[in-house]
Design an enzyme around this catalytic site. Structure first.
Site, PDB file in Angstrom:
ATOM      1  N   CYS A   1       0.794  -1.150  -0.120  1.00  0.00           N
ATOM      2  CA  CYS A   1       0.011   0.084  -0.014  1.00  0.00           C
ATOM      3  C   CYS A   1       0.820   1.244  -0.205  1.00  0.00           C
ATOM      4  O   CYS A   1       1.869   1.430   0.841  1.00  0.00           O
ATOM      5  CB  CYS A   1      -0.933   0.312   1.220  1.00  0.00           C
TER       6      CYS A   1
ATOM      7  N   ARG B   1       4.026  -0.130  -4.776  1.00  0.00           N
ATOM      8  CA  ARG B   1       3.692  -0.648  -3.536  1.00  0.00           C
ATOM      9  C   ARG B   1       2.544  -1.492  -3.679  1.00  0.00           C
ATOM     10  O   ARG B   1       2.151  -2.271  -2.383  1.00  0.00           O
ATOM     11  CB  ARG B   1       3.587   0.308  -2.382  1.00  0.00           C
TER      12      ARG B   1
ATOM     13  N   TRP C   1      -2.460  -2.638  -1.626  1.00  0.00           N
ATOM     14  CA  TRP C   1      -2.228  -4.013  -1.983  1.00  0.00           C
ATOM     15  C   TRP C   1      -2.921  -4.790  -0.686  1.00  0.00           C
ATOM     16  O   TRP C   1      -2.834  -4.611   0.431  1.00  0.00           O
ATOM     17  CB  TRP C   1      -0.794  -4.326  -1.578  1.00  0.00           C
TER      18      TRP C   1
ATOM     19  N   ASN D   1      -1.749   2.072   5.570  1.00  0.00           N
ATOM     20  CA  ASN D   1      -1.115   0.833   5.229  1.00  0.00           C
ATOM     21  C   ASN D   1      -0.521   0.012   6.536  1.00  0.00           C
ATOM     22  O   ASN D   1      -0.075   0.745   7.397  1.00  0.00           O
ATOM     23  CB  ASN D   1       0.304   1.380   4.550  1.00  0.00           C
ATOM     24  N   GLY D   2      -0.676  -1.141   6.346  1.00  0.00           N
ATOM     25  CA  GLY D   2      -0.497  -2.192   7.462  1.00  0.00           C
ATOM     26  C   GLY D   2      -1.651  -3.185   7.822  1.00  0.00           C
ATOM     27  O   GLY D   2      -2.385  -3.258   6.862  1.00  0.00           O
TER      28      GLY D   2
ATOM     29  N   GLU E   1      18.018 -17.289  -8.052  1.00  0.00           N
ATOM     30  CA  GLU E   1      17.390 -15.790  -8.393  1.00  0.00           C
ATOM     31  C   GLU E   1      16.967 -15.741  -9.634  1.00  0.00           C
ATOM     32  O   GLU E   1      15.839 -15.095  -9.908  1.00  0.00           O
ATOM     33  CB  GLU E   1      18.565 -14.975  -8.258  1.00  0.00           C
TER      34      GLU E   1
ATOM     35  N   LYS F   1      12.966 -14.596 -10.459  1.00  0.00           N
ATOM     36  CA  LYS F   1      12.728 -13.672 -11.727  1.00  0.00           C
ATOM     37  C   LYS F   1      11.858 -14.378 -12.726  1.00  0.00           C
ATOM     38  O   LYS F   1      10.808 -13.328 -12.784  1.00  0.00           O
ATOM     39  CB  LYS F   1      13.902 -13.366 -12.126  1.00  0.00           C
TER      40      LYS F   1
ATOM     41  N   GLU G   1       8.178 -14.635 -10.813  1.00  0.00           N
ATOM     42  CA  GLU G   1       7.505 -13.569 -10.580  1.00  0.00           C
ATOM     43  C   GLU G   1       6.944 -12.662 -11.736  1.00  0.00           C
ATOM     44  O   GLU G   1       6.032 -12.027 -11.603  1.00  0.00           O
ATOM     45  CB  GLU G   1       8.259 -12.731  -9.466  1.00  0.00           C
TER      46      GLU G   1
ATOM     47  N   HIS H   1      18.942 -36.093  -7.080  1.00  0.00           N
ATOM     48  CA  HIS H   1      18.435 -36.490  -5.848  1.00  0.00           C
ATOM     49  C   HIS H   1      16.658 -36.492  -5.607  1.00  0.00           C
ATOM     50  O   HIS H   1      16.157 -36.489  -4.831  1.00  0.00           O
ATOM     51  CB  HIS H   1      19.048 -36.017  -4.562  1.00  0.00           C
TER      52      HIS H   1
ATOM     53  N   LYS I   1       6.180  -4.163  -3.960  1.00  0.00           N
ATOM     54  CA  LYS I   1       7.640  -3.999  -3.690  1.00  0.00           C
ATOM     55  C   LYS I   1       8.181  -4.044  -2.476  1.00  0.00           C
ATOM     56  O   LYS I   1       9.012  -4.831  -2.096  1.00  0.00           O
ATOM     57  CB  LYS I   1       7.986  -2.800  -4.506  1.00  0.00           C
TER      58      LYS I   1
HETATM   59  C1  F6R Z   1      12.195 -10.265  -5.982  1.00  0.00           C
HETATM   60  C2  F6R Z   1      12.013  -9.115  -4.770  1.00  0.00           C
HETATM   61  C3  F6R Z   1      11.726  -9.565  -3.509  1.00  0.00           C
HETATM   62  C4  F6R Z   1      12.439  -8.763  -2.524  1.00  0.00           C
HETATM   63  C5  F6R Z   1      11.853  -9.187  -1.060  1.00  0.00           C
HETATM   64  C6  F6R Z   1      12.826  -8.592   0.067  1.00  0.00           C
HETATM   65  O1  F6R Z   1      12.454  -9.803  -7.201  1.00  0.00           O
HETATM   66  O2  F6R Z   1      12.012  -8.124  -5.187  1.00  0.00           O
HETATM   67  O3  F6R Z   1      11.976 -10.967  -3.452  1.00  0.00           O
HETATM   68  O4  F6R Z   1      13.783  -8.997  -2.481  1.00  0.00           O
HETATM   69  O5  F6R Z   1      10.516  -8.878  -0.868  1.00  0.00           O
HETATM   70  O6  F6R Z   1      12.766  -7.055  -0.137  1.00  0.00           O
HETATM   71  P1  F6R Z   1      13.690  -6.131   0.725  1.00  0.00           P
HETATM   72  O7  F6R Z   1      15.154  -6.514  -0.202  1.00  0.00           O
HETATM   73  O8  F6R Z   1      13.259  -4.788   0.290  1.00  0.00           O
HETATM   74  O9  F6R Z   1      13.987  -6.447   1.963  1.00  0.00           O
END
Ligand code: F6R
Length: 612
Positions: free
Chosen positions: A2, A27, A75, A101-102, A485, A489, A492, A508, A607
């Site tokens: 949010c 957000r 969100w 937000n929360g 990673e 990527k 998501e 395994h 994010k």
């Molecule tokens: C994936 C991504 C998330 C963040 C995770 C932690 O692309 O961006 O997995 O890495 O939410 O966020 P931060 O780094 O802000 O603590």
């Protein structure tokens, strides 16, 4: 999670709110809404879905001569992403509104109490109880009513409140969810994050938990929520500018941020690695040489992509510094029995510095006597204010929801920290420090050089991969976390099911998945585990897996295994994680783009994850 924005000043408020929401949309984008003061009434607009729908709805109000308002981008936590659940939420009279937000954890019991007292609810959200609770306590003093309401609330909040009968005033407060004020001579702003303020001011005040601010045109009063005691806080100047949070001609923020990585790496190491001497300077870590020498173990705590950076750091620190390193996903770390004391250094890694689980993890570690250092990208964020020491990554604002340049910035900071610990604890000699420091700087140049052609090569390749249903990523050693990673990527942003594995682990279990329809991106640099990785690739080939190999220039053997090979220059093998991340990011980006996905705002994500 949010985004909230508020403004009171001399300018027309609706365009400021919309611009702020545009900059905070990363957000959350389940719904959006805004409210502005019109004489002694509040006018509210809301829309389900992305901000564009709100923009269409408020078109008529753009020119309205109101100078005070609040905006929200949601969100969803409690209640579906519908119009009724969109913020702002009102009390029974419609004269008081709240954006939030929360999570209000005790909203169920509060709602029961309020309903019994005759309050009428029109949404399924936890937020709406705030509006009615403030209404319950409201006589003539909005601030007092907000304080009384917040005394009853359990959970996390960053909120903004307006009351039609007390015009041109915003009351905002925070507990465990981020909130920053912007100040200038003529106006006051409040927002979840700095990018919303950048077009207007770079002078900001970060609010802490249990703080409330009353914003009026060009003035503000900050106080403690519980006692009402006034407090004065430091104004910080942010060195980001508004253009840094724009797409600069790229189709998506994510692509722009992928291309910004060489600069992000250089910015992170600049002034900290002294190339001539190999010395590393990290004064912000705020721990003395003696304290660093006394560390017996390091606990790395992070989530998502940041956790992948932590996994790479374990290899580096254990090899070069000889300190045992534990790596934890923060949401697990915070709920398990921790063996911590003052000889354990806890290192949190976070782009945003606001991730709820990581924050809770460092608070817990700190309460057990551990010193806390945070590696963070957002100046002034909660984590940086709570840690004993900070290593900022200077990647600049990251807007794309999928983290890219923040990740390579984190890797750079962690590698630099490894060198620094090696220097202080004398586990690395001057020549080694010089060689590895120079190698880190070099890798930025290599990435800069290869990016444009690599993107073109990947654009051609993905025609054969973009409609896959599943995808595997494999690597060994330092490149195992990069396989994780890559898979994160891809899933998501493209919604393709993807898994990352240590290549040696395939036999395994996961090798049962391999057939002619299973694409496997294998990271096969010529490093210390090269022969082992090649053997694992052979095992995949023997089962007709569709191999896409990423290897070292000049390695002709790889071309005998598959037609799809991308070659990268040889760099110091310690730095391969930075280099091999790039094709994984580009592959994910190009596939998602080819599939027509919303790359910067993938479904269900936000994010900054400020709820647990
Ligand atoms: C994936 C991504 C998330 C963040 C995770 C932690 O692309 O961006 O997995 O890495 O939410 O966020 P931060 O780094 O802000 O603590």
């Amino acid at each position: 999670m949010c985004g909230i924005v508020g403004y009171t000043g001399n300018r027309k408020v609706v365009p400021i709110l919309l611009e702020g929401l545009r900059r905070l949309e990363y957000r959350g984008y389940d719904s959006a809404g805004l409210v502005y003061q019109s004489e002694r009434k509040l006018v509210k607009f809301r829309a389900a879905g992305k901000l564009i729908h709100l923009e269409e709805a408020v078109d008529v109000a753009i020119g309205v001569a109101s100078h005070t308002g609040l905006g929200h981008t949601r969100w969803a936590t409690h209640g579906a992403p519908t119009l009724d659940n969109a913020h702002p939420h009102s009390d029974c009279t419609g004269e008081l509104v709240v954006i939030h937000n929360g999570i209000i954890e005790n909203y169920g019991s509060l709602k029961e109490e309020l309903v019994a007292e005759g309050h009428f609810f029109s949404s399924e959200t936890d937020t709406e109880v705030l509006a009615h609770l403030i209404e319950k306590y409201l006589e003539n003093d909005l601030v007092a009513a907000v304080q009384k309401a917040l005394a009853r609330v359990e959970g996390s909040y960053a909120l903004g409140v307006m009351w039609a009968k007390d015009p041109n005033k915003i009351v905002a407060a925070r507990n465990q969810s981020p909130l920053v004020m912007g100040v200038d001579d003529e106006a006051s702003y409040v927002a979840s994050d700095v990018p919303a303020l950048l077009p207007y001011t770079r002078k900001v005040i970060f609010l802490d938990d249990n703080e409330l601010v009353v914003l009026e045109k060009g003035s503000y009063t900050i106080m403690e929520v519980d006692s009402g005691r006034e407090i004065s806080k430091k104004i910080c100047t942010i060195d980001w500018n508004a253009a840094m949070a724009e797409k600069a001609g790229f189709k998506h923020f994510m692509l722009k941020e992928i291309f910004e990585q060489p600069q992000a790496i250089l910015n992170t190491v600049s002034g900290r690695i002294i190339p001539d001497t190999g010395e590393v300077e990290l004064p912000e870590i705020s721990l003395s040489g003696e304290e660093l020498c006394n560390i017996e173990r390091i606990a790395l705590v992070a989530c998502g992509t940041s956790w992948h950076a932590a996994l790479v750091a374990k290899y580096w620190i254990e090899k070069w510094v000889g300190i045992p390193v534990d790596v934890d996903i923060a949401s697990e770390f915070r709920y398990r029995k921790l063996l911590m004391n003052e000889r354990v250094l806890t290192l949190s890694i976070s782009q945003s510095g606001e991730t709820a689980d990581t924050l809770a993890g460092i608070r817990l570690a700190s309460s057990l006597g551990s010193k806390i250092v945070t590696i963070c990208n957002v100046v002034g964020s909660t984590m940086t204010r709570e840690a004993d020491g900070i290593i900022y990554t200077h990647a600049g604002p990251e807007i794309g929801v999928a983290s890219t340049k923040a990740f390579t910035g984190q890797l750079s900071a962690l590698f630099m920290l490894t060198l620094y610990l090696g220097q202080v604890r004398q586990t690395m000699d001057r020549e080694k420090l010089k060689e590895l420091g120079a190698a880190l700087i070099d890798v930025a140049g290599v990435i800069e050089r290869i990016l444009p052609q690599l993107q073109k090569d990947i654009q051609e390749l993905i025609e054969r991969y973009y409609d896959s249903r599943d995808f595997l990523f494999v690597g060994r050693g330092l490149n195992f976390p990069i396989a994780l990673e890559g898979a994160l990527k891809l899933k998501e942003i493209s919604y393709i099911h993807a898994e990352g594995y240590a290549a040696g682990e395939l036999k395994h279990g996961p090798i049962a998945l391999i057939d002619k329809d299973m694409p496997v991106m294998a990271l096969v640099p010529q490093d210390c585990v090269y022969q082992k990785t090649v053997s694992n690739v052979e095992e995949i080939k023997a089962r007709q897996g569709r191999l896409l190999l990423i290897g070292t220039e000049g390695d002709t053997h790889l071309a005998t295994l598959t037609d799809d090979v991308l070659y990268l220059p040889q760099v110091n093998e310690e730095l391969n994680p930075l280099l091999y991340t790039i094709p994984a990011q580009l592959l994910s980006y190009e596939i998602a783009n080819r599939r027509g996905c919303d790359v910067d705002q993938p479904r269900n994500l936000a994010k900054s994850v400020t709820v647990e």
